[in-house]
Design an enzyme around this catalytic site. Structure first.
Site, PDB file in Angstrom:
ATOM      1  N   ASP A  83       0.880  -1.237  -0.122  1.00 54.51           N
ATOM      2  CA  ASP A  83      -0.117  -0.059  -0.050  1.00 54.51           C
ATOM      3  C   ASP A  83       0.788   1.276  -0.255  1.00 54.51           C
ATOM      4  O   ASP A  83       1.915   1.154   0.308  1.00 54.51           O
ATOM      5  CB  ASP A  83      -0.928   0.067   1.301  1.00 54.51           C
ATOM      6  CG  ASP A  83      -2.015  -0.614   1.137  1.00 54.51           C
ATOM      7  OD1 ASP A  83      -2.356  -1.512   0.179  1.00 54.51           O
ATOM      8  OD2 ASP A  83      -2.939  -1.037   1.942  1.00 54.51           O
ATOM      9  N   HIS A  84       0.149   2.257   0.030  1.00 58.53           N
ATOM     10  CA  HIS A  84       0.912   3.598  -0.164  1.00 58.53           C
ATOM     11  C   HIS A  84       1.677   3.958   0.914  1.00 58.53           C
ATOM     12  O   HIS A  84       1.315   3.565   2.223  1.00 58.53           O
ATOM     13  CB  HIS A  84       0.141   4.757  -0.522  1.00 58.53           C
ATOM     14  CG  HIS A  84      -1.370   5.065   0.188  1.00 58.53           C
ATOM     15  ND1 HIS A  84      -2.016   6.079   0.105  1.00 58.53           N
ATOM     16  CD2 HIS A  84      -1.711   4.424   1.511  1.00 58.53           C
ATOM     17  CE1 HIS A  84      -2.952   6.041   1.074  1.00 58.53           C
ATOM     18  NE2 HIS A  84      -2.895   5.103   1.892  1.00 58.53           N
TER      19      HIS A  84
END
Lengths: 344, 344, 344
Positions: free
Chosen positions: A238-239
């Protein structure tokens, strides 16, 4: 395929040889099925019983197993690593064939080193640099303002979005996606609204990204993948994650947003971590385990439930849901016995 | 990048301003690393300690935090949502650049609005409509009889199979697949036979589909994704599912066939649901939890096992498998003590 | 769409007909929503209540349900299988339209049967054979030295790497990857080193590979997928796996390296197996279950934890971690009561 003598291999990788140094190997083989021109190895002791009957011309083994090799024994401290290197001599990684394939569409503001290989139907956006000896597989799309480092290889049908900086000697496998938007949404009065994702992705040298693995760009600052990180297939990063150097993950792992992993960690297949966590160097997470809080101490952590006969599992699950009550009943008995004891 | 004054932002989004309204912001930044032309925000209280030392020109904060902002405080009821909207002013979503890229192959029976942007090497099948201001990324393939709604954006290397109807302002990220065959097989005398999958997919407005997410077409009737649904990466939505409006899912979720989810549900990363279930509106499923039966009551449901020291976990698992026996032994003791009590 | 009479269908598939054999069906429909030219079916008893009110022209049913069909009843021993076959008459699978699409790049050393259909922007490498009536979807990339068998269909944006041998009548869905490198790494003094992956992939006849599923090539010998295997979406098959004939897997399954599965096994969604295991024929693994050791006995195995109210689950988990201690406390009580009994 031209062969190489086991003597040459032994000299090159500093191994002791037991047997005829002139024996030539042309290919690799398993102990069970190797033919008489093949190089094999023994690293996993559970395959030791195959040693006596192997037809392999030469076998890379540890000192203790050398006498059991019917052909040439190549003695190494770390047989698997030594095998890997010798196998790479027999099967060298693909080398860039300079040029641009049919149908490739390269923006006029992109810079492609003339030694790079650009496959057919590749698309490269403006501001992107493809460095020397890089290989871009057919159908791969690279966005704007990216850098693909020296001798890095992208398989076919990879997607690199904008602002992805990738070091040297990386390998990205097919259908992987790097730099897609992070999952940033804020609830508004009429539904979820997108939070702009403007951080890019920074990937070090010697990183592998597996087939169909996805790495999101950061929300504000870049997502970071350290040098030497090895990611298997179908992984989701994920970011804002930061993955420390030489950390490895098997397939189907998920690391939620803004989690930071240390160096030299290992995540087993299907394991994962929730978001906003911090995990120190040297942590091993076994298959299918979920990390839900910070880990401050190196070590091995687990969480999987091995398969069980379905009925027994269902009975156990039914009891599991009563577990708090069972524990309270147990405590009540203990209390009662304690009282009994005191009154005796 | 041209900037915008915080005064303009405050007016536009109805915020109170504390500080110089002429201050100009050009970019977004985290509290920790923002520079002096950056807009930042504080939404997660665990980052409050970073407020005092931030170099950000302006910070979007709740009323209670306004006084602690060293620069300009932009006071908002929902700082994250307000930040999202202001960040979108600084980083507007890409706008369609009308035209057709090199190598694109558009069937003569497809209709493409002249305001749409068709990337290089895109393939569009017969009977498909691409509406105004849509953006189709490089290498994306769209089958027959589809509709891509107004201003919807498909990233590169997306695959839209046949009979997929998609609303306005959607975003589909790279390598996603929409409309692939559902997993419908029937056992025949000589093996599994395919059950034709002829339902399409109907997707509402403002839907996001993450990178490498797959949504299967229905077996007979369409799979349906409601307005405002947001799907992260690596998600699998099986055939015949119905996903209610504004429901969100984090990465690696799997929803098995013919399951119906209500509106405004949230599925954490790696969670899932088995098939043929019905789940009401407003259900929250935490990470890695598996829904295995209908849920009739809104609320939060869990199922994850947090990581544990491997040895302790293994001991617990061993006991878990004896749980039914342990519970029976406990009941036996209780019965015995009861008898004892009665005889006393 | 031209229709077919139910009489023709009944004769073709050996069914008894109750009603007018001249009734024509043109499409398939669910019991709930079928219109008066639709063929429907009843296989799942939980939908039996929909039979009385269906508008379907004809319904494929088991003997016992025939009288309840308002239209024509097509009586079959296995209604789902018979429906599948009749539906395939109404919706025949796509047939290859011989030819090569625009932008396709076929190596001069590849052999493509003239009856095959090569979509736009396809790329095919040297030494690869595309057999008769195969269909290669737009944007699909096939490496070198592969074989795509007769009438096998690859969806768009599939990636087939080198040395993949695929039988007849297979279907590979979009964004799938077959033949990517296995995750073979060996730890060296300066980081992980890649172990050459030179085994290919051998896939039998009538195999389905779901969207975004990845199958790695073997390290030395090929990864093998048996005849009739059906894989759903987002599955990961690691290097050296052997999957027995007619084994099926639902979405998001992961099978780790060098594991051998028997024939006629079934893996539920999100289930998996760790590496180097051997699992016999006829094993059923329910959803989300993890196989962690060899299975020698056919049967059904489980491991999922159904969702629970979050607070109750958290209480149970807390107790779970004390389970070994709880079990010891229980044993201590039993011992004490035993002593008590002996002294009475």
């Amino acid at each position: 395929m031209t062969g190489v003598s086991v003597g040459d291999l032994a000299v090159r990788f500093g191994c002791e040889l037991r047997g005829d140094s002139g024996v030539v190997v042309e290919t690799v083989g398993t102990l069970a099925n190797a033919h008489e021109r093949a190089l094999s190895f023994l690293a996993n002791p559970s395959y030791r019983h195959l040693l006596a009957s192997t037809a392999a011309a030469a076998v890379v083994v540890a000192e203790d197993d050398a006498d059991a090799v019917p052909g040439v024994a190549i003695v190494a401290k770390d047989p698997y690593l030594t095998y890997a290197r010798m196998a790479a001599v027999l099967n060298p990684p693909p080398v860039a064939r300079p040029g641009v394939g049919a149908g490739a569409v390269i923006d006029s503001k992109a810079e492609v080193d003339p030694s790079a290989e650009i496959g057919p139907n590749v698309v490269i956006g403006p501001g992107t640099h493809i460095e020397a000896h890089a290989v871009i597989g057919a159908g791969t799309v690279i966005g704007r303002d990216c850098r693909i480092g020296k001798a890095t290889r992208l398989a076919p049908n990879v997607t690199i979005m904008d602002a992805v900086i990738m070091g040297a000697r990386c390998v990205v496998h097919a259908a992987a996606v790097i730099g897609s938007d992070g999952f940033g949404i804020a609830r508004g009065p009429r539904g979820w609204e997108r939070v702009p994702q403007v951080g890019g992705v920074i990937i070090g040298d010697d990183v592998d990204v597996g087939a169909s693995t996805t790495i999101d760009r950061g929300a504000i600052e870049p997502t970071r993948i350290g040098n030497g990180v090895k990611l298997d297939n179908q992984i989701q990063i994920d970011h804002n994650c930061v993955i420390g150097e030489h950390t490895v993950m098997a397939g189907l792992v998920g690391i939620a947003g803004s989690t930071t992993l240390g160096a030299n960690c290992a995540f087993g297949g299907g394991s994962g971590a929730t978001g906003h966590l911090s995990i120190v160097d040297g942590v091993i997470i076994t298959a299918r385990c979920t990390v839900t809080s910070d880990i401050d101490t190196p070590g091995t952590y687990g969480g999987v439930f091995p398969h069980d006969d379905l009925r027994n599992h269902q009975r156990s699950v039914a009891r599991f849901r009563q577990l708090d009550k069972l524990a309270r009943r147990l405590a009540a008995i203990e209390k009662r016995l304690k009282q009994q004891e005191n009154t005796e």
